[in-house]
Design an enzyme around this catalytic site. Structure first.
Site, PDB file in Angstrom:
ATOM      1  N   GLU A  79       0.399  -1.589  -0.259  1.00 35.66           N
ATOM      2  CA  GLU A  79       0.278   0.135  -0.348  1.00 35.66           C
ATOM      3  C   GLU A  79       0.841   1.424  -0.068  1.00 35.66           C
ATOM      4  O   GLU A  79       0.532   2.165   0.010  1.00 35.66           O
ATOM      5  CB  GLU A  79      -0.567   0.096   1.117  1.00 35.66           C
ATOM      6  CG  GLU A  79      -1.358  -1.529   1.113  1.00 35.66           C
ATOM      7  CD  GLU A  79      -2.697  -1.299   2.184  1.00 35.66           C
ATOM      8  OE1 GLU A  79      -4.097  -0.569   1.299  1.00 35.66           O
ATOM      9  OE2 GLU A  79      -2.963  -0.851   3.272  1.00 35.66           O
ATOM     10  N   HIS A  98      -0.921   5.990   7.428  1.00 29.02           N
ATOM     11  CA  HIS A  98      -1.989   4.913   6.794  1.00 29.02           C
ATOM     12  C   HIS A  98      -2.006   3.819   8.306  1.00 29.02           C
ATOM     13  O   HIS A  98      -1.001   3.197   8.470  1.00 29.02           O
ATOM     14  CB  HIS A  98      -1.507   4.179   5.801  1.00 29.02           C
ATOM     15  CG  HIS A  98      -2.880   3.069   5.528  1.00 29.02           C
ATOM     16  ND1 HIS A  98      -4.448   3.355   5.527  1.00 29.02           N
ATOM     17  CD2 HIS A  98      -2.760   1.622   5.705  1.00 29.02           C
ATOM     18  CE1 HIS A  98      -5.168   2.022   5.658  1.00 29.02           C
ATOM     19  NE2 HIS A  98      -3.937   1.061   5.067  1.00 29.02           N
ATOM     20  N   HIS A 100      -5.395   0.898  10.819  1.00 31.07           N
ATOM     21  CA  HIS A 100      -6.385   0.487  10.587  1.00 31.07           C
ATOM     22  C   HIS A 100      -7.419   0.962  11.871  1.00 31.07           C
ATOM     23  O   HIS A 100      -7.364  -0.258  12.298  1.00 31.07           O
ATOM     24  CB  HIS A 100      -6.191  -0.808   9.948  1.00 31.07           C
ATOM     25  CG  HIS A 100      -5.527  -1.921   9.132  1.00 31.07           C
ATOM     26  ND1 HIS A 100      -4.772  -2.420   9.325  1.00 31.07           N
ATOM     27  CD2 HIS A 100      -5.515  -1.390   8.357  1.00 31.07           C
ATOM     28  CE1 HIS A 100      -4.707  -2.409   7.678  1.00 31.07           C
ATOM     29  NE2 HIS A 100      -5.134  -1.306   7.274  1.00 31.07           N
TER      30      HIS A 100
END
Ligand code: MN
Length: 239
Positions: A79, A98, A100
């Site tokens: 990613e 980034h 989660h």
């Protein structure tokens, strides 16, 4: 030939990896990058590995096409295009996370929009955009931002905001320094937790756009204060 990045920048990037795990923003997954301080067309990021175990030796260079430059041929995250495409269109952005982070996920999959509930999260602005991967990748993707087209679509969704949610996946946070982006990622998670709690109690009075902006400017003056605490709390991770 690009000059080597400053060792102090690499040290901060390593510490940021540890802080983000220690504070519950990253787990075995997720990543933080920083723009190269000698070449704005490149950024630094860990090789593909758990962020809690990153050391200075694990940092690799990547260009804005997502190509990795590493003498040892190591790879970075699939990613990486999240980072490359945002760095390409947001020249003022110096660092990107980034994650989660779990409390944020519900706001990407319901009609409830993430909004600033307290002064620490004024950087969220009036509202946080939600990226819908199906518009670019169709109905059967693995949800990952695994190529330039998806990275560009995500950067378009982010626009000029500081945070974007990825539906059913996580979020991306940008800032003008490692310290600022870590602060923002921490308080994005915190805001989501508090907002969910407040929604269960009743109607929420959010910060107005003017309050959000003024509070964000105020907090930017004090980024070093939490950074020093988080750094000390994460010290055991670099021993
Ligand atoms: Mn991800």
């Amino acid at each position: 030939m690009t000059q080597a990045a400053s060792p102090a920048l690499i040290d901060d990037l390593v510490i940021a990896n540890h802080i983000l795990v220690n504070e519950g923003v990253l787990d075995g997954f997720g990543h933080i990058s920083v723009r190269h301080d000698k070449n704005p067309e490149r950024f630094l990021i860990a090789r593909s590995m758990a962020p809690g175990l990153v050391s200075a030796d694990d940092i690799v260079e990547c260009d804005l096409d997502g190509q990795v430059f590493d003498e040892r041929g190591r790879k970075t995250y699939v990613e990486r295009f999240i980072h490359s495409e945002i760095f390409r269109v947001r020249p003022e952005v110096m660092s990107i996370i980034h994650s989660h982070s779990p409390a944020v996920i519900p706001f990407g999959v319901t009609g409830a929009r993430l909004r600033p509930i307290c002064h620490m999260s004024g950087f969220l602005g009036a509202q946080v955009p939600v990226f819908e991967i199906r518009h670019t990748a169709g109905e059967s993707s693995d949800m990952l931002i695994r190529n330039q087209a998806l990275g560009k679509a995500l950067a378009d969704s982010l626009g000029g905001s500081n945070v974007a949610l990825l539906r059913g996946h996580g979020n991306v946070v940008v800032g003008t320094s490692i310290q600022q982006v870590v602060f923002r990622a921490y308080y994005t998670e915190s805001n989501a937790r508090l907002q969910s709690q407040a929604m269960a109690l009743g109607e929420i009075e959010f910060l107005s756009p003017g309050e959000a902006e003024a509070a964000a400017q105020m907090n930017d003056v004090h980024l070093d204060r939490p950074w020093q605490v988080w750094k000390r709390r994460a010290r055991h991770m670099s021993e």
